[in-house]
Design a protein around this motif. Structure first.
Motif, mmCIF file in Angstrom:
data_model
loop_
_atom_site.group_PDB
_atom_site.id
_atom_site.type_symbol
_atom_site.label_atom_id
_atom_site.label_comp_id
_atom_site.label_asym_id
_atom_site.label_seq_id
_atom_site.Cartn_x
_atom_site.Cartn_y
_atom_site.Cartn_z
ATOM 1 N N GLU A 298 7.578 23.197 35.705
ATOM 2 C CA GLU A 298 6.823 23.529 34.770
ATOM 3 C C GLU A 298 5.278 22.992 34.926
ATOM 4 N N TYR A 299 4.381 23.639 34.298
ATOM 5 C CA TYR A 299 3.148 22.969 34.182
ATOM 6 C C TYR A 299 3.234 22.065 32.890
ATOM 7 N N ASP A 300 2.899 20.768 32.896
ATOM 8 C CA ASP A 300 2.730 19.924 32.008
ATOM 9 C C ASP A 300 1.718 19.010 31.852
ATOM 10 N N LEU A 301 1.595 18.156 30.914
ATOM 11 C CA LEU A 301 0.426 17.173 30.744
ATOM 12 C C LEU A 301 1.155 15.815 30.902
ATOM 13 N N ALA A 302 0.583 15.023 31.836
ATOM 14 C CA ALA A 302 1.090 13.637 31.912
ATOM 15 C C ALA A 302 0.057 12.703 31.147
ATOM 16 N N PRO A 303 0.428 11.608 30.714
ATOM 17 C CA PRO A 303 1.721 11.036 31.334
ATOM 18 C C PRO A 303 2.892 11.082 29.974
ATOM 19 N N ASP A 304 2.531 12.218 29.212
ATOM 20 C CA ASP A 304 3.885 12.182 27.783
ATOM 21 C C ASP A 304 4.435 13.171 28.373
ATOM 22 N N MET B 233 -4.228 24.649 34.763
ATOM 23 C CA MET B 233 -4.732 23.366 35.578
ATOM 24 C C MET B 233 -6.092 22.828 35.179
ATOM 25 N N LEU B 234 -6.996 23.851 34.779
ATOM 26 C CA LEU B 234 -8.501 23.375 34.476
ATOM 27 C C LEU B 234 -8.221 22.492 32.994
ATOM 28 N N LYS B 235 -7.194 22.898 32.237
ATOM 29 C CA LYS B 235 -6.845 22.056 31.002
ATOM 30 C C LYS B 235 -6.133 20.800 31.135
ATOM 31 N N GLY B 236 -5.965 20.173 32.622
ATOM 32 C CA GLY B 236 -5.537 18.885 32.797
ATOM 33 C C GLY B 236 -3.918 18.907 33.047
#
Length: 91
Positions: free
Chosen positions: A40-46, A11-14
């Motif tokens: 799952e923890y994922d990065l938006a918007p990709d 979460m700290l990495k975005g």
């Protein structure tokens, strides 16, 4: 030593929590839609992890996908702050 980062580190990495609902058809029962929930923890918007899972599904699982709907929520965000000057208890 652990290679996987903790949820807090992600979460700290975005990263944010992505929840997806997959609608798919069973090979033997094409008229019936089933659903599968994935988180799952994922990065938006990709959304690289979500799309990797979709590719895995299409390559490995026999049930063809009908549709996918998903939502993404960053869990660490600036909170609301209010200046409270007085507090009183009722009863």
């Amino acid at each position: 030593m652990r290679d996987d980062p903790s949820e807090t580190e992600l979460m700290l990495k975005g990263y944010g929590l992505t929840t997806a609902e997959f609608f798919y058809r069973m090979p033997d029962y094409q008229r019936v839609l089933n659903s599968y929930i994935w988180q799952e923890y994922d990065l938006a918007p990709d959304h690289p992890r979500l799309f990797a899972f979709i590719e895995f599904w299409q390559d490995t699982i026999e049930g063809p996908l009908h549709s996918v709907r998903f939502t993404h929520r960053k869990l660490i965000a600036p909170g609301e702050w209010r200046n409270v000057t007085d507090e009183f208890t009722l009863h």
